[in-house]
Design a protein around this motif. Structure first.
Motif, PDB file in Angstrom:
ATOM      1  N   LEU A 180       0.934  -1.254  -0.128  1.00 18.15           N
ATOM      2  CA  LEU A 180      -0.098  -0.016  -0.099  1.00 18.15           C
ATOM      3  C   LEU A 180       0.800   1.296   0.055  1.00 18.15           C
ATOM      4  CD1 LEU A 180      -3.042   1.066   0.413  1.00 18.15           C
ATOM      5  CD2 LEU A 180      -2.491   1.017   2.877  1.00 18.15           C
ATOM      6  N   GLN A 181       0.615   2.073  -1.004  1.00 23.31           N
ATOM      7  CA  GLN A 181       1.155   3.513  -0.829  1.00 23.31           C
ATOM      8  C   GLN A 181       0.595   4.353  -0.216  1.00 23.31           C
ATOM      9  OE1 GLN A 181       4.536   3.602  -2.480  1.00 23.31           O
ATOM     10  NE2 GLN A 181       3.904   1.492  -2.786  1.00 23.31           N
ATOM     11  N   ILE A 182       1.200   4.973   1.090  1.00 25.67           N
ATOM     12  CA  ILE A 182       0.566   5.814   1.794  1.00 25.67           C
ATOM     13  C   ILE A 182       1.190   7.211   1.920  1.00 25.67           C
ATOM     14  CG2 ILE A 182       0.309   6.156   4.374  1.00 25.67           C
ATOM     15  CD1 ILE A 182       0.630   3.063   4.465  1.00 25.67           C
ATOM     16  N   THR A 183       0.232   8.192   1.783  1.00 26.25           N
ATOM     17  CA  THR A 183       0.753   9.427   1.511  1.00 26.25           C
ATOM     18  C   THR A 183      -0.216  10.291   2.532  1.00 26.25           C
ATOM     19  OG1 THR A 183      -0.722   9.797  -0.421  1.00 26.25           O
ATOM     20  CG2 THR A 183       1.386   9.286  -0.941  1.00 26.25           C
ATOM     21  N   GLY A 184      -0.035  11.723   2.445  1.00 23.29           N
ATOM     22  CA  GLY A 184      -0.886  12.701   3.279  1.00 23.29           C
ATOM     23  C   GLY A 184      -0.978  12.448   4.818  1.00 23.29           C
ATOM     24  N   GLU A 185      -2.075  12.805   5.143  1.00 27.56           N
ATOM     25  CA  GLU A 185      -2.297  12.578   6.697  1.00 27.56           C
ATOM     26  C   GLU A 185      -1.888  11.133   7.402  1.00 27.56           C
ATOM     27  OE1 GLU A 185      -6.226  14.107   7.771  1.00 27.56           O
ATOM     28  OE2 GLU A 185      -5.687  16.221   7.086  1.00 27.56           O
ATOM     29  N   LEU A 186      -2.232  10.068   6.543  1.00 28.91           N
ATOM     30  CA  LEU A 186      -2.017   8.887   7.235  1.00 28.91           C
ATOM     31  C   LEU A 186      -0.670   8.482   6.889  1.00 28.91           C
ATOM     32  CD1 LEU A 186      -3.101   6.000   7.789  1.00 28.91           C
ATOM     33  CD2 LEU A 186      -3.191   5.492   5.547  1.00 28.91           C
ATOM     34  N   SER A 187       0.166   8.948   6.061  1.00 31.03           N
ATOM     35  CA  SER A 187       1.810   8.774   6.359  1.00 31.03           C
ATOM     36  C   SER A 187       2.138   9.539   7.334  1.00 31.03           C
ATOM     37  CB  SER A 187       2.216   9.242   4.922  1.00 31.03           C
ATOM     38  OG  SER A 187       3.812   9.271   4.946  1.00 31.03           O
ATOM     39  N   ASP A 188       1.729  10.720   7.618  1.00 37.89           N
ATOM     40  CA  ASP A 188       2.288  11.501   8.816  1.00 37.89           C
ATOM     41  C   ASP A 188       1.776  10.845  10.164  1.00 37.89           C
ATOM     42  OD1 ASP A 188       2.949  13.436   6.893  1.00 37.89           O
ATOM     43  OD2 ASP A 188       1.073  14.745   7.126  1.00 37.89           O
ATOM     44  N   ALA A 189       0.760  10.235  10.133  1.00 40.75           N
ATOM     45  CA  ALA A 189       0.269   9.381  11.333  1.00 40.75           C
ATOM     46  C   ALA A 189       1.086   8.302  11.486  1.00 40.75           C
ATOM     47  CB  ALA A 189      -1.127   9.029  11.290  1.00 40.75           C
ATOM     48  N   LEU A 190       1.338   7.515  10.607  1.00 39.47           N
ATOM     49  CA  LEU A 190       2.474   6.666  10.746  1.00 39.47           C
ATOM     50  C   LEU A 190       3.832   6.959  11.274  1.00 39.47           C
ATOM     51  CD1 LEU A 190       1.769   3.980   7.481  1.00 39.47           C
ATOM     52  CD2 LEU A 190       1.463   3.647  10.026  1.00 39.47           C
ATOM     53  N   ASP A 191       4.278   7.870  10.600  1.00 40.73           N
ATOM     54  CA  ASP A 191       5.666   8.672  10.781  1.00 40.73           C
ATOM     55  C   ASP A 191       5.617   8.806  12.514  1.00 40.73           C
ATOM     56  OD1 ASP A 191       6.526   8.335   8.415  1.00 40.73           O
ATOM     57  OD2 ASP A 191       6.280  10.496   8.023  1.00 40.73           O
ATOM     58  N   GLU A 192       4.427   9.358  13.115  1.00 37.66           N
ATOM     59  CA  GLU A 192       4.474   9.597  14.416  1.00 37.66           C
ATOM     60  C   GLU A 192       4.209   8.208  15.278  1.00 37.66           C
ATOM     61  OE1 GLU A 192       1.661  12.316  17.524  1.00 37.66           O
ATOM     62  OE2 GLU A 192       1.741  12.677  15.456  1.00 37.66           O
ATOM     63  N   LEU A 193       3.351   7.129  14.801  1.00 36.92           N
ATOM     64  CA  LEU A 193       3.004   6.068  15.460  1.00 36.92           C
ATOM     65  C   LEU A 193       3.944   5.154  15.634  1.00 36.92           C
ATOM     66  CD1 LEU A 193       0.790   4.754  17.306  1.00 36.92           C
ATOM     67  CD2 LEU A 193      -0.347   4.095  15.081  1.00 36.92           C
ATOM     68  N   VAL A 194       4.786   4.773  14.521  1.00 36.37           N
ATOM     69  CA  VAL A 194       5.704   3.674  14.447  1.00 36.37           C
ATOM     70  C   VAL A 194       6.889   3.656  15.588  1.00 36.37           C
ATOM     71  CG1 VAL A 194       7.447   2.596  12.785  1.00 36.37           C
ATOM     72  CG2 VAL A 194       5.206   3.011  12.028  1.00 36.37           C
ATOM     73  N   PRO A 195       7.391   4.996  15.496  1.00 36.95           N
ATOM     74  CA  PRO A 195       8.502   4.997  16.619  1.00 36.95           C
ATOM     75  C   PRO A 195       8.087   4.917  17.930  1.00 36.95           C
ATOM     76  CG  PRO A 195       8.831   6.955  14.975  1.00 36.95           C
ATOM     77  CD  PRO A 195       7.464   6.259  14.602  1.00 36.95           C
ATOM     78  N   MET A 196       6.920   5.240  18.261  1.00 36.59           N
ATOM     79  CA  MET A 196       6.352   4.956  19.457  1.00 36.59           C
ATOM     80  C   MET A 196       6.198   3.795  19.987  1.00 36.59           C
ATOM     81  SD  MET A 196       3.309   7.815  19.491  1.00 36.59           S
ATOM     82  CE  MET A 196       2.473   7.554  20.993  1.00 36.59           C
ATOM     83  N   ILE A 197       5.513   2.892  18.754  1.00 35.89           N
ATOM     84  CA  ILE A 197       5.402   1.303  19.189  1.00 35.89           C
ATOM     85  C   ILE A 197       6.868   0.682  19.008  1.00 35.89           C
ATOM     86  CG2 ILE A 197       4.653  -0.933  18.032  1.00 35.89           C
ATOM     87  CD1 ILE A 197       2.406   0.912  16.564  1.00 35.89           C
ATOM     88  N   GLU A 198       7.793   1.074  18.338  1.00 34.22           N
ATOM     89  CA  GLU A 198       9.081   0.413  18.487  1.00 34.22           C
ATOM     90  C   GLU A 198       9.718   0.858  19.800  1.00 34.22           C
ATOM     91  OE1 GLU A 198      11.002   1.991  14.966  1.00 34.22           O
ATOM     92  OE2 GLU A 198      10.244   0.625  13.518  1.00 34.22           O
ATOM     93  N   GLU A 199       9.665   1.929  20.335  1.00 37.27           N
ATOM     94  CA  GLU A 199      10.130   2.294  21.490  1.00 37.27           C
ATOM     95  C   GLU A 199       9.773   1.370  22.641  1.00 37.27           C
ATOM     96  OE1 GLU A 199      10.796   6.145  24.533  1.00 37.27           O
ATOM     97  OE2 GLU A 199       9.659   6.117  22.879  1.00 37.27           O
ATOM     98  N   PRO A 205       8.531  -7.501  14.718  1.00 30.93           N
ATOM     99  CA  PRO A 205       9.033  -7.753  13.386  1.00 30.93           C
ATOM    100  C   PRO A 205       8.525  -6.782  12.282  1.00 30.93           C
ATOM    101  CG  PRO A 205       7.537  -9.477  13.748  1.00 30.93           C
ATOM    102  CD  PRO A 205       7.715  -8.784  15.209  1.00 30.93           C
ATOM    103  N   ASN A 206       7.319  -6.046  12.463  1.00 32.53           N
ATOM    104  CA  ASN A 206       6.812  -5.433  11.543  1.00 32.53           C
ATOM    105  C   ASN A 206       6.000  -4.269  12.330  1.00 32.53           C
ATOM    106  OD1 ASN A 206       5.579  -3.935   9.270  1.00 32.53           O
ATOM    107  ND2 ASN A 206       5.553  -5.713   8.032  1.00 32.53           N
ATOM    108  N   SER A 207       6.494  -3.108  12.666  1.00 34.43           N
ATOM    109  CA  SER A 207       5.722  -2.090  13.658  1.00 34.43           C
ATOM    110  C   SER A 207       5.005  -1.393  12.698  1.00 34.43           C
ATOM    111  CB  SER A 207       6.922  -1.308  14.404  1.00 34.43           C
ATOM    112  OG  SER A 207       7.654  -0.934  13.639  1.00 34.43           O
ATOM    113  N   ARG A 208       5.326  -1.355  11.327  1.00 31.22           N
ATOM    114  CA  ARG A 208       4.431  -0.510  10.380  1.00 31.22           C
ATOM    115  C   ARG A 208       3.200  -1.180  10.175  1.00 31.22           C
ATOM    116  NH1 ARG A 208       3.289  -0.892   4.978  1.00 31.22           N
ATOM    117  NH2 ARG A 208       3.267   1.027   3.722  1.00 31.22           N
ATOM    118  N   TRP A 209       3.107  -2.499  10.072  1.00 33.91           N
ATOM    119  CA  TRP A 209       1.912  -3.275   9.844  1.00 33.91           C
ATOM    120  C   TRP A 209       1.106  -3.040  11.180  1.00 33.91           C
ATOM    121  CZ3 TRP A 209      -0.888  -7.051  12.366  1.00 33.91           C
ATOM    122  CH2 TRP A 209      -2.010  -7.823  11.542  1.00 33.91           C
TER     123      TRP A 209
END
Length: 238
Positions: A180-199, A205-209
């Motif tokens: 899935l190609q993700i852009t816009g607000e969803l991409s911004d939300a992922l950029d914010e959420l993924v590091p929080m999950i990884e921390e 194995p796949n925090s993006r998913w």
């Protein structure tokens, strides 16, 4: 849920929709070298078996047949958790050649989780009988993973399938899975959420998913994060 690998070189997950001939592929490859039990904590039957290829022993785990990995049922939860947290060396997705479009839903969901995928395009004899022609090479290029045509009930294409799996687990095959190609607000939300999950959960194995499922309102994933069980899955399936 990860199987002990004593004497096993590689572990392979076998996924697919119901009625794609998945069990036929499993039986043809493993023969008498198989046994069944239940998935831990579940009443769902777990089948696994071994096969040899070029001197290596492969353990094949037959996942419950499912149309999706969105965890709307126990079968879907088992398949999803094993592919994501069990981290098999390769996932083979069995697809019905007479109904490719319907089967692609599961294929695309698997590709969101792992790069190491081989598609088994089964029931090619039935597709031919119905006058269905499939450009499997073109489809493989579109999906970014190998596709092997088979007719498992007659043993056709299975040698090519085990060779494709061998090339995948050895690193000879490089994949570029369609995602899935993700852009816009969803991409911004992922950029914010993924590091929080990884921390919070270093072993995922796949925090993006996981983040995508949270943003999609997946209750089961949300609960697993809140109660910490997702960390247990990630740590316990290695």
């Amino acid at each position: 849920m990860r199987v002990a690998k004593s004497g096993i070189d590689f572990e392979i997950a076998l996924a697919g929709n119901p009625n794609t001939g998945k069990s036929t592929v499993f039986n043809a490859l493993t023969g008498m070298r198989q046994h069944t039990g239940n998935w831990p904590g579940k009443t769902v039957t777990r089948a696994e078996g071994d096969y040899l290829h070029d001197g290596k022993r492969y353990r094949l785990i037959d996942l419950p047949g499912t149309y999706s990995l969105l965890s709307a049922s126990v079968d879907e939860e088992i398949a999803r958790d094993f592919i994501l947290f069990g981290q098999p060396d390769c996932t083979v997705v069995v697809v019905d050649a007479t109904s490719v479009e319907r089967n692609l839903n599961l294929v695309l969901q698997v590709l969101e989780i792992t790069d190491r995928v081989v598609i088994c395009l089964n029931l090619m004899d039935e597709a031919k009988r119905r006058g269905i022609t499939i450009d499997h090479a073109g489809l493989a290029e579109e999906l970014g993973v190998p596709i092997v045509p088979t007719t498992a009930r007659y043993g056709k294409g299975l040698n090519d399938l085990t060779t494709a799996v061998s090339h995948m687990v050895s690193g000879k095959t490089e994949t570029t899975p369609r995602r899935l190609q993700i852009t816009g607000e969803l991409s911004d939300a992922l950029d914010e959420l993924v590091p929080m999950i990884e921390e919070q959960y270093h072993d995922l194995p796949n925090s993006r998913w996981v983040a995508l499922r949270l943003l999609d309102g997946d209750y089961a994933v949300r609960q697993a994060l809140l109660d910490g069980s997702i960390g247990e899955l990630a740590g316990g399936n290695r």
